[in-house]
Design an enzyme around this catalytic site. Sequence first.
Site, PDB file in Angstrom:
ATOM      1  N   ARG A 285      85.243  76.740 -39.144  1.00 45.36           N
ATOM      2  CA  ARG A 285      85.233  77.255 -37.763  1.00 45.36           C
ATOM      3  C   ARG A 285      83.773  77.252 -37.402  1.00 45.36           C
ATOM      4  NH1 ARG A 285      84.500  78.284 -33.085  1.00 45.36           N
ATOM      5  NH2 ARG A 285      85.363  80.033 -31.919  1.00 45.36           N
TER       6      ARG A 285
ATOM      7  N   HIS B  69      79.127  79.733 -33.921  1.00 44.01           N
ATOM      8  CA  HIS B  69      79.423  80.167 -32.553  1.00 44.01           C
ATOM      9  C   HIS B  69      79.168  81.661 -32.405  1.00 44.01           C
ATOM     10  CE1 HIS B  69      82.978  81.653 -34.633  1.00 44.01           C
ATOM     11  NE2 HIS B  69      83.236  82.421 -33.593  1.00 44.01           N
TER      12      HIS B  69
ATOM     13  N   HIS C  80      80.358  85.096 -29.309  1.00 39.96           N
ATOM     14  CA  HIS C  80      81.146  85.423 -28.108  1.00 39.96           C
ATOM     15  C   HIS C  80      80.764  86.791 -27.587  1.00 39.96           C
ATOM     16  CE1 HIS C  80      83.246  86.689 -31.696  1.00 39.96           C
ATOM     17  NE2 HIS C  80      83.505  85.441 -31.987  1.00 39.96           N
TER      18      HIS C  80
ATOM     19  N   GLU D 201      84.050  90.930 -33.068  1.00 42.68           N
ATOM     20  CA  GLU D 201      85.100  90.311 -33.888  1.00 42.68           C
ATOM     21  C   GLU D 201      85.283  91.077 -35.184  1.00 42.68           C
ATOM     22  OE1 GLU D 201      84.815  86.035 -34.500  1.00 42.68           O
ATOM     23  OE2 GLU D 201      85.016  86.308 -36.656  1.00 42.68           O
TER      24      GLU D 201
ATOM     25  N   HIS E 178      77.829  83.264 -35.856  1.00 42.24           N
ATOM     26  CA  HIS E 178      78.491  83.275 -37.165  1.00 42.24           C
ATOM     27  C   HIS E 178      79.354  82.033 -37.364  1.00 42.24           C
ATOM     28  CE1 HIS E 178      81.067  85.356 -34.219  1.00 42.24           C
ATOM     29  NE2 HIS E 178      82.089  84.831 -34.878  1.00 42.24           N
TER      30      HIS E 178
ATOM     31  N   GLU F 106      89.746  82.375 -27.588  1.00 40.43           N
ATOM     32  CA  GLU F 106      89.081  81.513 -28.558  1.00 40.43           C
ATOM     33  C   GLU F 106      88.524  80.259 -27.881  1.00 40.43           C
ATOM     34  OE1 GLU F 106      87.872  82.707 -31.287  1.00 40.43           O
ATOM     35  OE2 GLU F 106      88.525  81.106 -32.593  1.00 40.43           O
TER      36      GLU F 106
END
Length: 430
Positions: A137, A140, A142, A146, A185, A208
């Site tokens: 993954r 990135h 946001h 999280e 992360h 997402e």
Amino acid sequence: MNTEAQSNQAQSNEAKQEVSTVSRRGFLGMGSAVLAAAGVLSAVDAAGQEQKAYPTKDDRSSSAPGPGNPAIDGQNPDSFLPPQTDAGGVQTFKYPFGISHKRMQEGGWSREVTVREMAVSKTIAGVDMRLTAGGVRELHWHTAAEWSIMLYGNARITAVDLEGKSFVADVTEGELWYFPPGIPHSIQGLNPDGAEFLLVFDDGNFSEYETVLLTDWMAHTPHDVLSANFGVSQQAMEKMPRREKFIFQAAVPGSLADDQKVAAGGRGISSQDFAFRTGQMPVTKRTKGGEVRIVDSSKFKVSTTIAAAIVTVHPGGIRELHWHPNADEWQYFMSGKGRMTVFATGGRARTMDFEAGDVGYIQKTLPHYVQNTGDTDLKFLEMFKSNVYQDLALSEWLTHTPPELVLAHLGIDNATLDAIPRDEVVVMPK
Ligand code: MN
Ligand code: MN
């Protein structure tokens, strides 16, 4: 109908028949006074209102001769024939991950349950993600925080803290991590078979699809700017991807110690621990009925906006009637089968059934319980957008209020009130 659905249907039939062992159909044509005398109907309740018999599963009143989906009905017996105590319009508070869109990539997939899937879930959204061994993954961040729990396998997580110091750790089934908003992360599956994990975000509107991705950012920055920014030639940028990767397949990384060392460089590693070893924490409360682990910022320091309770209810047990004064509750069911009634004030209540992979939701302060309706352990998460876990139980309320006052409300006797647990049991029986 498949075998499992049939067995669900059969179990549900049994349950409904226990409520009323006599089919009402056999009494058609008999007067209500006769039925009352036979003890089948209570003709008049304490308030003097006439009571009608509630339909059983086998009544014409509850039959559904039109089109239907027996498999769905079998999984949702309390929607097919709601308990008599259910009433009124209560917003749907169940959504199965199994019907979410799955975003498929080489290296894994992801699917989400947000306020767009389940309208009531305004404060928290969840993502279920699978990564193969080596699957990444991508790097990135946001706007939401999280929180995550590993559901299967092994993964390596990386982050950089506010001092620009590196964090790299390996996590395995049952372990947690937390990344604050804006902290970059990544997650990568490890041997032997990668990982599956649940991500919980402190914003129901999270998606997402709307995160800041390294490759997406680079694909939308002119190469002469990147050249000036890094002090390297434009030619060196030629092979950069032209669109985002999101999830992609890479080689399984080498040793953790090596990754930690090279990522730290001269700065040293981060003093913050973004991971939490759940197994090293003692159970918060254990009873005959089950157990709970409460993980909030008092235990998991960095998790300042998300609190969790990891609950196990043994067969026959019940997560007692309670409510949360400080936050909505977002649930994820990990194993077993259960049902939950949410009492939504004004005479409204609704019961829904849950099993592994389902998401549930209860608005702040609304009373609820979760009962194990299966023959295996029911395990689920209670998640809150808060730094601390808070709840109050019906039992502790009633046993810490002047008894005469309680008795005057409920029409129970002293012996019954005395028998109610005085401490918060969490999972009954105690
Ligand atoms: Mn993330
Ligand atoms: Mn709760």
